[in-house]
Enzyme design. Sequence first.
Site, short mmCIF file in Angstrom:
data_model
loop_
_atom_site.label_atom_id
_atom_site.label_comp_id
_atom_site.label_asym_id
_atom_site.label_seq_id
_atom_site.Cartn_x
_atom_site.Cartn_y
_atom_site.Cartn_z
N GLY A 1 0.83 -1.20 0.00
CA GLY A 1 0.00 0.00 0.00
C GLY A 1 0.86 1.25 0.00
O GLY A 1 1.97 1.24 0.54
N THR B 1 6.53 -6.74 1.45
CA THR B 1 7.66 -6.32 0.61
C THR B 1 8.99 -6.71 1.25
O THR B 1 9.91 -7.18 0.57
CB THR B 1 7.62 -4.79 0.42
OG1 THR B 1 6.34 -4.46 -0.12
CG2 THR B 1 8.70 -4.30 -0.51
N ASP C 1 0.74 1.64 9.41
CA ASP C 1 0.32 0.82 10.57
C ASP C 1 1.40 0.75 11.65
O ASP C 1 1.10 0.36 12.78
CB ASP C 1 -0.01 -0.61 10.11
CG ASP C 1 -1.28 -0.68 9.29
OD1 ASP C 1 -1.86 0.38 9.01
OD2 ASP C 1 -1.70 -1.80 8.95
N MET D 1 -7.33 2.80 10.26
CA MET D 1 -6.60 1.64 9.73
C MET D 1 -5.80 0.98 10.84
O MET D 1 -5.58 1.55 11.90
CB MET D 1 -5.74 2.04 8.56
CG MET D 1 -6.55 2.19 7.28
SD MET D 1 -5.50 2.48 5.84
CE MET D 1 -6.68 2.23 4.51
N GLY D 2 -5.34 -0.21 10.57
CA GLY D 2 -4.63 -1.00 11.58
C GLY D 2 -5.11 -2.42 11.45
O GLY D 2 -6.09 -2.83 12.07
N VAL E 1 -8.12 8.03 3.40
CA VAL E 1 -7.76 9.43 3.64
C VAL E 1 -6.54 9.49 4.56
O VAL E 1 -5.73 10.42 4.50
CB VAL E 1 -8.98 10.22 4.21
CG1 VAL E 1 -9.21 9.94 5.69
CG2 VAL E 1 -8.83 11.70 3.99
N GLN E 2 -6.38 8.45 5.40
CA GLN E 2 -5.23 8.41 6.33
C GLN E 2 -3.90 8.22 5.61
O GLN E 2 -2.84 8.44 6.18
CB GLN E 2 -5.39 7.24 7.32
CG GLN E 2 -6.55 7.40 8.27
CD GLN E 2 -6.99 6.06 8.84
OE1 GLN E 2 -6.59 5.70 9.92
NE2 GLN E 2 -7.82 5.33 8.12
N ARG E 3 -3.95 7.73 4.38
CA ARG E 3 -2.71 7.47 3.64
C ARG E 3 -2.43 8.52 2.58
O ARG E 3 -1.39 8.48 1.94
CB ARG E 3 -2.81 6.11 2.92
CG ARG E 3 -2.75 4.95 3.82
CD ARG E 3 -2.34 3.66 3.18
NE ARG E 3 -2.61 3.41 1.80
CZ ARG E 3 -3.07 2.24 1.32
NH1 ARG E 3 -3.35 1.26 2.16
NH2 ARG E 3 -3.23 2.05 0.05
O1 F6P Z 1 -0.93 -1.91 5.54
C1 F6P Z 1 -1.35 -0.62 5.39
C2 F6P Z 1 -2.84 -0.56 5.18
O2 F6P Z 1 -3.14 0.79 5.03
C3 F6P Z 1 -3.67 -1.24 6.25
O3 F6P Z 1 -3.88 -0.46 7.37
C4 F6P Z 1 -4.94 -1.52 5.50
O4 F6P Z 1 -5.65 -2.60 6.04
C5 F6P Z 1 -4.45 -1.85 4.13
O5 F6P Z 1 -3.22 -1.19 3.96
C6 F6P Z 1 -5.42 -1.41 3.05
O6 F6P Z 1 -4.95 -1.88 1.84
P1 F6P Z 1 -5.58 -1.49 0.43
O7 F6P Z 1 -5.11 -0.12 0.11
O8 F6P Z 1 -5.04 -2.51 -0.48
O9 F6P Z 1 -7.06 -1.51 0.59
#
Ligand code: F6P
Length: 342
Positions: free
Chosen positions: A10, A105, A127, A169-170, A273-275
């Site tokens: 991710g 990874t 995470d 997330m988590g 949105v957290q990413r």
């Molecule tokens: O591992 C990081 C993470 O953001 C997790 O918190 C979450 O469950 C996952 O990736 C979501 O993945 P994707 O973007 O594939 O839905």
Amino acid sequence: MRLGILTGGGDCPGLNAVIRSVVRAATTHYGSEVLGFRDGWRGLLEDRTTPLDVAAVDGLLTRGGTTLGSARVAPETLNAGIAQMKGVLAAHGVDVLVPIGGEGTLTAAHLLSQAGVPVVGVPKTIDNDIDGTDLTFGFDTAVSIATEMIDRLHTTAESHQRVLLVEVMGRHAGWIALHAGLAAGAHLTLVPEEPFDVAEVAKIVEGRFDRGDTHVIGVVAEGAHPRPGSMPLRDGGLDEFGHRRFTGVAQQLGEELERRTGKEVRTTVLGHVQRGGTPTSFDRVLATRFGLHATIAAHEGAHGQMVALRGTEIELVPLARAVAKLKTVPPRRMAETGAFTG
Ligand code: F6P
């Protein structure tokens, strides 16, 4: 020397800052070249590359996402593709590969390293669940975003005397929930490490209203789950990468709480949105230092390692150690929340 670089799994705020750092350090300090592989391991398997020089990484420090692209690749595909990846690396004259990513990874990086490829890993994940490093970049950004969102939910919750559950997330580790919950003064924090009992959660909610509180804010990690027999949780099965598909634990808990307490419950799922967006200054610095030290390690022959934050210093830890287990929230860290929740 020629370095290869890829970003897997991710996306995560700070990935571009690492790419920029590796390219600048490699070209400026060492006169080396850097070759980017597109879309993580997939680009390496399919031989899709992009040359990276200082001009190509201009402006990347502040940009979220990853300019190289990323993808999840199933472990079986990676296992079956080791020889193929070695061939592509050799064909491009790559001396050391720098994969930037989370558990999946880094596990693949370890496999390649065991197969004789010089590798230096860089840990990333919002995470914060990679063992061997105090922190991963992206975590601080995710916590900052979640905290701001929870701050905003306080005022609307108290205006309506509601229970507001925020799902963050988590997947396996509740670090984001723990930190955002503490930072934003949540009344309840549920993490994957400690299965919850819905009757106890309902008691906490009722207790707060009985004591005259205007609202309840609960932070729920997406991977949180009830104790067996406590309440049903829909099973989403596994996705093609073997990851559990989440079915919305906060929403299901909210419905159960409404039924048990008679209080109005609303759920907010923060999701991706957290990413997204630009990394915090903390993450920009950590990502930059990780990139610099990975480049130094690559040139000094410290292969099969991962850069890691220990206290305030960047150190190297063997990939084997980093991927042996996940770093989950220990009970003592959850216990610390006791004075502020309940
Ligand atoms: O591992 C990081 C993470 O953001 C997790 O918190 C979450 O469950 C996952 O990736 C979501 O993945 P994707 O973007 O594939 O839905």
